[in-house]
Design a protein around this motif. Structure first.
Motif, PDB file in Angstrom:
ATOM      1  N   GLN A 164       0.817  -1.209   0.000  1.00  0.00           N
ATOM      2  CA  GLN A 164       0.000   0.000   0.000  1.00  0.00           C
ATOM      3  C   GLN A 164       0.852   1.260   0.000  1.00  0.00           C
ATOM      4  OE1 GLN A 164      -2.738   0.248   3.274  1.00  0.00           O
ATOM      5  NE2 GLN A 164      -3.407   2.322   2.772  1.00  0.00           N
ATOM      6  N   TYR A 165       1.907   1.292   0.846  1.00  0.00           N
ATOM      7  CA  TYR A 165       2.686   2.511   1.013  1.00  0.00           C
ATOM      8  C   TYR A 165       3.966   2.540   0.183  1.00  0.00           C
ATOM      9  CZ  TYR A 165      -0.403   3.787   4.853  1.00  0.00           C
ATOM     10  OH  TYR A 165      -1.506   4.133   5.597  1.00  0.00           O
ATOM     11  N   CYS A 166       4.553   1.393  -0.092  1.00  0.00           N
ATOM     12  CA  CYS A 166       5.807   1.380  -0.836  1.00  0.00           C
ATOM     13  C   CYS A 166       5.613   1.680  -2.317  1.00  0.00           C
ATOM     14  CB  CYS A 166       6.528   0.038  -0.654  1.00  0.00           C
ATOM     15  SG  CYS A 166       7.187  -0.200   1.018  1.00  0.00           S
ATOM     16  N   SER A 167       4.377   1.713  -2.769  1.00  0.00           N
ATOM     17  CA  SER A 167       4.107   2.118  -4.152  1.00  0.00           C
ATOM     18  C   SER A 167       4.256   3.630  -4.325  1.00  0.00           C
ATOM     19  CB  SER A 167       2.695   1.687  -4.561  1.00  0.00           C
ATOM     20  OG  SER A 167       1.727   2.267  -3.697  1.00  0.00           O
ATOM     21  N   GLU A 168       4.358   4.370  -3.219  1.00  0.00           N
ATOM     22  CA  GLU A 168       4.609   5.812  -3.252  1.00  0.00           C
ATOM     23  C   GLU A 168       6.120   6.034  -3.366  1.00  0.00           C
ATOM     24  OE1 GLU A 168       4.885   9.633  -3.306  1.00  0.00           O
ATOM     25  OE2 GLU A 168       2.885   8.687  -3.291  1.00  0.00           O
ATOM     26  N   PRO A 169       6.584   6.649  -4.462  1.00  0.00           N
ATOM     27  CA  PRO A 169       8.025   6.752  -4.705  1.00  0.00           C
ATOM     28  C   PRO A 169       8.819   7.375  -3.558  1.00  0.00           C
ATOM     29  CG  PRO A 169       6.807   7.357  -6.683  1.00  0.00           C
ATOM     30  CD  PRO A 169       5.792   7.177  -5.597  1.00  0.00           C
ATOM     31  N   SER A 170       8.280   8.405  -2.892  1.00  0.00           N
ATOM     32  CA  SER A 170       9.039   9.043  -1.815  1.00  0.00           C
ATOM     33  C   SER A 170       9.245   8.095  -0.644  1.00  0.00           C
ATOM     34  CB  SER A 170       8.324  10.308  -1.339  1.00  0.00           C
ATOM     35  OG  SER A 170       7.056   9.994  -0.786  1.00  0.00           O
ATOM     36  N   ILE A 171       8.220   7.281  -0.327  1.00  0.00           N
ATOM     37  CA  ILE A 171       8.335   6.302   0.750  1.00  0.00           C
ATOM     38  C   ILE A 171       9.260   5.173   0.323  1.00  0.00           C
ATOM     39  CG2 ILE A 171       7.068   4.638   2.172  1.00  0.00           C
ATOM     40  CD1 ILE A 171       4.660   6.500   2.015  1.00  0.00           C
ATOM     41  N   MET A 172       9.120   4.759  -0.932  1.00  0.00           N
ATOM     42  CA  MET A 172       9.973   3.688  -1.444  1.00  0.00           C
ATOM     43  C   MET A 172      11.446   4.066  -1.341  1.00  0.00           C
ATOM     44  SD  MET A 172      10.383   0.785  -2.891  1.00  0.00           S
ATOM     45  CE  MET A 172      12.049   0.245  -3.123  1.00  0.00           C
ATOM     46  N   GLU A 173      11.751   5.328  -1.680  1.00  0.00           N
ATOM     47  CA  GLU A 173      13.143   5.764  -1.660  1.00  0.00           C
ATOM     48  C   GLU A 173      13.677   5.868  -0.238  1.00  0.00           C
ATOM     49  OE1 GLU A 173      15.953   9.457  -3.269  1.00  0.00           O
ATOM     50  OE2 GLU A 173      13.800   9.423  -3.685  1.00  0.00           O
ATOM     51  N   ALA A 174      12.873   6.459   0.661  1.00  0.00           N
ATOM     52  CA  ALA A 174      13.336   6.668   2.030  1.00  0.00           C
ATOM     53  C   ALA A 174      13.340   5.387   2.855  1.00  0.00           C
ATOM     54  CB  ALA A 174      12.476   7.720   2.722  1.00  0.00           C
ATOM     55  N   CYS A 175      12.414   4.466   2.529  1.00  0.00           N
ATOM     56  CA  CYS A 175      12.266   3.217   3.290  1.00  0.00           C
ATOM     57  C   CYS A 175      12.672   2.019   2.442  1.00  0.00           C
ATOM     58  CB  CYS A 175      10.829   3.049   3.791  1.00  0.00           C
ATOM     59  SG  CYS A 175      10.211   4.420   4.783  1.00  0.00           S
ATOM     60  N   CYS A 176      13.705   2.201   1.630  1.00  0.00           N
ATOM     61  CA  CYS A 176      14.024   1.180   0.640  1.00  0.00           C
ATOM     62  C   CYS A 176      14.375  -0.161   1.260  1.00  0.00           C
ATOM     63  CB  CYS A 176      15.151   1.654  -0.272  1.00  0.00           C
ATOM     64  SG  CYS A 176      16.689   2.027   0.586  1.00  0.00           S
ATOM     65  N   ASN A 177      15.036  -0.170   2.430  1.00  0.00           N
ATOM     66  CA  ASN A 177      15.419  -1.448   3.027  1.00  0.00           C
ATOM     67  C   ASN A 177      14.222  -2.184   3.615  1.00  0.00           C
ATOM     68  OD1 ASN A 177      17.368  -3.450   3.754  1.00  0.00           O
ATOM     69  ND2 ASN A 177      17.201  -2.748   5.869  1.00  0.00           N
ATOM     70  N   THR A 178      13.222  -1.417   4.097  1.00  0.00           N
ATOM     71  CA  THR A 178      11.996  -2.045   4.593  1.00  0.00           C
ATOM     72  C   THR A 178      11.135  -2.512   3.435  1.00  0.00           C
ATOM     73  OG1 THR A 178      12.008  -0.736   6.618  1.00  0.00           O
ATOM     74  CG2 THR A 178       9.902  -1.661   5.955  1.00  0.00           C
ATOM     75  N   CYS A 179      11.021  -1.662   2.401  1.00  0.00           N
ATOM     76  CA  CYS A 179      10.214  -2.033   1.243  1.00  0.00           C
ATOM     77  C   CYS A 179      10.854  -3.180   0.464  1.00  0.00           C
ATOM     78  CB  CYS A 179      10.028  -0.825   0.322  1.00  0.00           C
ATOM     79  SG  CYS A 179       8.974   0.470   1.019  1.00  0.00           S
ATOM     80  N   ILE A 180      12.150  -3.128   0.315  1.00  0.00           N
ATOM     81  CA  ILE A 180      12.911  -4.221  -0.315  1.00  0.00           C
ATOM     82  C   ILE A 180      14.082  -4.500   0.608  1.00  0.00           C
ATOM     83  CG2 ILE A 180      14.057  -5.086  -2.381  1.00  0.00           C
ATOM     84  CD1 ILE A 180      12.822  -2.799  -3.931  1.00  0.00           C
ATOM     85  N   PRO A 181      13.913  -5.380   1.588  1.00  0.00           N
ATOM     86  CA  PRO A 181      14.969  -5.599   2.577  1.00  0.00           C
ATOM     87  C   PRO A 181      16.319  -5.917   1.941  1.00  0.00           C
ATOM     88  CG  PRO A 181      12.969  -6.768   3.193  1.00  0.00           C
ATOM     89  CD  PRO A 181      12.759  -6.252   1.798  1.00  0.00           C
ATOM     90  N   CYS A 182      17.343  -5.343   2.516  1.00  0.00           N
ATOM     91  CA  CYS A 182      18.687  -5.628   2.038  1.00  0.00           C
ATOM     92  C   CYS A 182      19.098  -6.994   2.576  1.00  0.00           C
ATOM     93  CB  CYS A 182      19.657  -4.545   2.515  1.00  0.00           C
ATOM     94  SG  CYS A 182      21.295  -4.713   1.786  1.00  0.00           S
ATOM     95  N   GLU A 183      18.741  -8.027   1.836  1.00  0.00           N
ATOM     96  CA  GLU A 183      19.026  -9.389   2.273  1.00  0.00           C
ATOM     97  C   GLU A 183      19.305 -10.257   1.053  1.00  0.00           C
ATOM     98  OE1 GLU A 183      14.313 -10.701   2.652  1.00  0.00           O
ATOM     99  OE2 GLU A 183      15.448 -10.091   4.443  1.00  0.00           O
ATOM    100  N   ASP A 184      19.985 -11.365   1.261  1.00  0.00           N
ATOM    101  CA  ASP A 184      20.308 -12.268   0.166  1.00  0.00           C
ATOM    102  C   ASP A 184      19.038 -12.794  -0.495  1.00  0.00           C
ATOM    103  OD1 ASP A 184      22.958 -11.954   0.888  1.00  0.00           O
ATOM    104  OD2 ASP A 184      23.004 -13.785   2.086  1.00  0.00           O
ATOM    105  N   THR A 185      19.108 -13.006  -1.798  1.00  0.00           N
ATOM    106  CA  THR A 185      17.986 -13.602  -2.511  1.00  0.00           C
ATOM    107  C   THR A 185      17.854 -15.066  -2.104  1.00  0.00           C
ATOM    108  OG1 THR A 185      18.360 -12.127  -4.398  1.00  0.00           O
ATOM    109  CG2 THR A 185      17.023 -14.111  -4.790  1.00  0.00           C
ATOM    110  N   ASN A 186      16.669 -15.449  -1.655  1.00  0.00           N
ATOM    111  CA  ASN A 186      16.446 -16.814  -1.169  1.00  0.00           C
ATOM    112  C   ASN A 186      16.789 -17.844  -2.234  1.00  0.00           C
ATOM    113  OD1 ASN A 186      15.600 -18.767   0.696  1.00  0.00           O
ATOM    114  ND2 ASN A 186      13.562 -18.835  -0.215  1.00  0.00           N
TER     115      ASN A 186
END
Length: 639
Positions: A56-78
C-alpha cells in the motif's frame, strides 16, 4: 513477497543494486482515519499488517526511496546460487560468511575483484556486506515549540543541558511531551541512532527486573535479546514483536523454568538436582511453545546452551562436569532442538584455562558418544560458540578472539589435539562463529593473562566503561571493544551485561526506573563515538560529614537512583536511609586502596526510596558512627 518485482520497477536504481538503508529521519502520514505520523519501522511493526502496509505505502516513490530497506529488505535472494570461477562448483551465499570472508567478497562482490559479477553482488548483497546505512542526523533547520512555554527551539535544545530529562520527555514514546515529528526531526540529538543504525550483532540482556521504559531506549539499535529463560517475561514478547527484535531461548542449567513463576524450577535433568525429572517431551514442548508465541514476530531459530559451568566445579560447587553436560545435551537439549528446528549455540566459555579446559572436555565427551545407539551426540549440530569476556580493549579482542591465530582459538585447538582420531578439529573450531553473550569492561586485568585474575582496581565504573567503549581512552583501549566486534568476521553477535540488575555494580545501561541512560548506556548506543558525554547525571554533592548528607531541590516525591563515589580498601557494607525512613543495606566492592595509599574513587549506583519534593536528608549507618563504612566522596541524584 509477490509484489517485490513491481516495487523494484518503480526505482530502477534499486533494481540494479539494492544497496540501500532506511532513512532514520524520514516520516510520513498514514492514509487511514485522520492520519498518524510514522516512520519506516511502522511498515513492519505488526507482522500481520506488514503484508498490507508494504504494497500500500511502498508504491509511493518518496516512501519507497526513504524506506528502501523495509520495502525491499537488504538481504540475500532466497536460494541464490552461483558457480565458483576457479572450480565450477555451485555454492550459495554462505560461501562468503563461512570463512575467508574478506578475501572472497573482495574477489566476487566488488568491481575491482578478480571474479566480480553484478548478479552475485545483488543476489548475495547481505553476505557480501554491501548493505550501507544512510547517515542518521538531525533535519537541517528543524524547530519545534516547547510544550510548557510555547518557545520555538532547535534540536540543540536536547544537547545544551539536561539531555536525559529533555530527551526522555520529547523523544521516547513514554515521554510526557512525546512527538514523533520531533523525534524524527532531531533523531541524532535525541540519541535515537547509533553509528550504524540497527546493528545485526548487537543484543540486549533483559532480566525480569527491567522495565519496558528501559529497553525502549534501544529500539532501532538492537536486533536480538535473551533473558536466561525459555520464553520472554510479561511485556518482553510484545516489545520484541513490535520492534522486530529476535528472542533467543536459553537452557542455562540442568532444569526447565516454570513459566508460572519467576526463577521457579519446573523439573530437573537428573534426580541429583531435584524432582520431578524432565522428559524430552517437556523440553520439546517448552521450546515449541516459545516458537509459537512469536508467530507475529521474528522467528525463533536458535537455542543457547548451559551458562558458565566452569566457575564452580564440584565437589565444592554445583556446576556441571563436562561429562554431565554432554549427557544432558545429547539426551535432552540436542534432540529437543532437532525436534523444533533450532540451531544450537554452545555452552559458554572464555579464554581462562579452566573455561577452555571445561569446554574442550565437553566437546570430547560429546564426540565420544557420537555413535551411542540411544542418545548420540553430534558436535556438528553446535553451530556457534558462546563467549563471555569482560574487557574493552580493542587489542584484547584482536589478540584473544580475532581469527585463526587468536589466543582462545589456539588454546582450544591445543586442548583438543587429535582426540578421538579426529584430524580436523582445527577446521571444526574455525568454522564456528562466536556469540559474545556477556561482555563489559568491569573485569579488566592489569596485564591481560588468561591464567591469572590480576584485576585492575578500582573496577571501571559506568563513566570509565563509557570512555573505553566510545574510544575516548584511545591510548590504552583503541577504538573500544564494540567497534572491533562489529568489524570482526568471526563474531556474529554480542550483548552487554546487563540492562539493569539488583546487584550493586556499575554495569547497567539504565537506572532502575528505566527513564535514564547511564553513561554506559549512552556508550552502548554509540560505540566508538568520542563525542558521547560520559559524565554522571545529577549535581554532585561533596560529602564532608560521613554520616549525613543534605540534598536540595529534589523535583518530586518518589524513588531515585543515586550515584555514590567512594573508596574502600576492602569490601564494605553500609546502611542508608532517606529522611529517617526505611534502612537499606548496600555492599560496596573493594576499590583497591584508601586515599593515603594513592587510591582513586569509583562510582556505584544505588536505588533509594522515600524522597520528597524539596530538601531531603540521607543518613549513613542510620545515624551511628560505623568505622567499617566506605569513604564517601560525593553523591548525585539522577533526575
Amino acid at each position: 513477497m509477490l509484489f517485490t518485482a513491481a516495487i523494484i520497477a518503480l526505482v530502477p536504481a534499486l533494481a540494479k543494486a539494492q544497496i540501500c538503508a532506511d532513512d532514520a529521519a524520514f516520516t510520513f502520514v498514514t492514509t487511514y482515519t485522520t492520519g498518524v505520523t510514522v516512520n519506516c519501522a511502522w511498515l513492519t511493526k505488526n507482522k500481520i499488517q506488514a503484508e498490507i502496509r508494504i504494497p500500500q505505502y511502498c508504491s509511493e516513490p518518496s516512501i519507497m526511496e526513504a524506506c528502501c530497506n523495509t520495502c525491499i529488505p537488504c538481504e540475500d535472494t532466497n536460494g541464490f546460487t552461483f558457480e565458483l570461477d576457479y572450480s565450477g562448483n555451485s555454492v550459495g551465499c554462505d560461501f562468503f560468511t563461512k570463512k575467508k570472508t574478506e578475501e572472497r567478497t573482495g574477489d566476487y562482490c566488488v568491481e575491482s575483484g578478480s571474479f566480480f559479477d553484478a548478479e552475485i553482488a545483488a543476489g548475495c548483497i547481505a553476505s557480501c556486506g554491501l548493505c550501507s546505512p544512510i547517515p542518521c542526523e538531525d533535519t537541517n533547520g528543524f524547530t519545534f515549540e516547547l510544550a510548557y512555554s510555547g518557545n520555538s527551539v532547535g534540536c540543540d535544545f536536547f544537547t545544551q543541558k539536561k539531555t536525559e530529562a529533555r530527551t526522555g520527555d520529547y523523544c521516547v514514546e513514554s515521554g510526557s511531551f512525546f512527538d514523533a515529528e520531533i523525534a524524527a526531526g532531531c533523531v541524532a540529538s535525541c540519541g535515537l541512532c547509533s553509528p550504524t543504525g540497527r546493528s545485526r550483532k548487537k543484543g540486549l540482556i533483559i532480566g525480569f527486573q527491567s522495565s519496558q521504559h528501559a529497553v525502549n531506549h534501544f529500539n532501532g539499535s538492537v536486533s536480538w535479546f535473551y533473558n536466561y529463560q525459555h520464553t520472554p517475561f510479561d511485556w518482553q514478547g510484545t516489545w520484541a514483536d513490535d520492534n522486530d527484535v529476535e528472542f533467543i531461548p536459553m537452557i542455562p542449567g540442568p532444569w526447565l523454568w516454570d513459566e508460572s513463576g519467576i526463577f521457579k524450577k519446573k523439573c530437573f535433568f537428573d534426580e541429583k538436582w531435584g524432582s520431578p525429572l524432565c522428559t524430552l517431551k517437556d523440553v520439546t514442548d517448552v521450546l515449541q511453545d516459545a516458537k509459537d508465541m512469536r508467530i507475529n514476530g521474528v522467528e525463533i531459530k536458535r537455542l543457547m546452551g548451559f551458562n558458565e559451568m566452569y566457575n564452580n566445579p564440584p565437589p565444592v560447587g554445583n556446576d556441571l562436569t563436562p561429562k554431565e553436560a554432554a549427557l544432558y545435551w545429547r539426551r535432552l537439549v540436542q534432540p529437543a532442538a532437532i525436534a523444533t528446528g533450532l540451531e544450537l549455540v554452545s555452552p559458554t566459555l572464555n579464554t581462562s584455562n579452566k573455561a577452555v579446559t571445561w569446554f574442550a572436555d565437553f566437546l570430547k565427551e560429546c564426540y565420544d558418544e557420537r555413535n551411542n545407539s540411544l542418545y548420540p551426540c553430534n558436535i556438528e549440530l553446535i553451530k556457534m560458540f558462546a563467549v563471555h569476556q569482560y574487557d574493552c580493549r580493542e587489542s584484547i579482542w584482536n589478540d584473544w578472539y580475532g581469527g585463526d591465530n587468536s589466543e582462545m582459538i589456539t588454546r582450544l585447538i591445543a586442548k583438543l589435539g587429535d582426540f578421538g582420531g579426529k584430524k580436523n578439529w582445527t577446521e571444526y573450531i574455525l568454522d564456528r562463529k562466536l556469540w559474545v553473550t556477556e561482555t563489559n569492561c568491569y573485569w579488566e586485568e592489569v596485564i591481560p593473562n588468561p591464567e591469572s585474575d590480576a584485576f585492575s582496581y578500582p573496577h571501571p565504573d559506568s563513566k570509565g566503561q563509557c570512555l573505553r567503549i566510545t574510544g575516548q581512552m584511545e591510548a590504552t583501549h583503541g577504538r573500544g571493544s564494540l567497534v572491533k566486534m562489529e568489524e570482526m568476521e568471526n563474531i556474529e553477535r554480542y550483548s552487554l551485561w546487563t540492562s539493569w540488575n539488583p546487584q550493586i555494580k556499575p554495569n547497567y545501561l539504565v537506572d532502575k526506573s528505566g527513564k535514564h541512560l547511564t553513561p554506559l548506556g549512552r556508550a552502548y548506543l554509540n560505540p566508538g563515538d568520542k563525542s558521547v558525554d560520559c559524565e554522571f547525571s545529577g549535581t554532585r554533592i561533596y560529602v564532608d560529614d560521613a554520616e549525613h548528607v543534605t540534598l536540595e531541590d529534589v523535583p518530586s516525591d518518589g524513588d531515585y537512583s543515586v550515584n555514590v563515589a567512594y573508596l574502600a580498601a576492602t569490601t564494605r557494607t553500609v546502611a542508608v536511609s532517606v529522611n529517617d525512613g526505611a534502612v537499606n543495606n548496600f555492599t560496596f566492592a573493594n576499590s583497591g586502596h584508601w586515599c593515603y595509599q594513592g587510591g582513586k574513587s569509583t562510582v556505584l549506583p544505588i536505588e533509594l526510596q522515600g524522597f520528597v519534593a524539596g530538601t531531603n536528608y540521607i543518613t549513613f549507618g542510620t545515624g551511628t558512627l560505623n568505622e567499617k563504612h566506605p569513604m564517601i566522596e560525593w553523591m548525585s541524584v539522577v533526575v
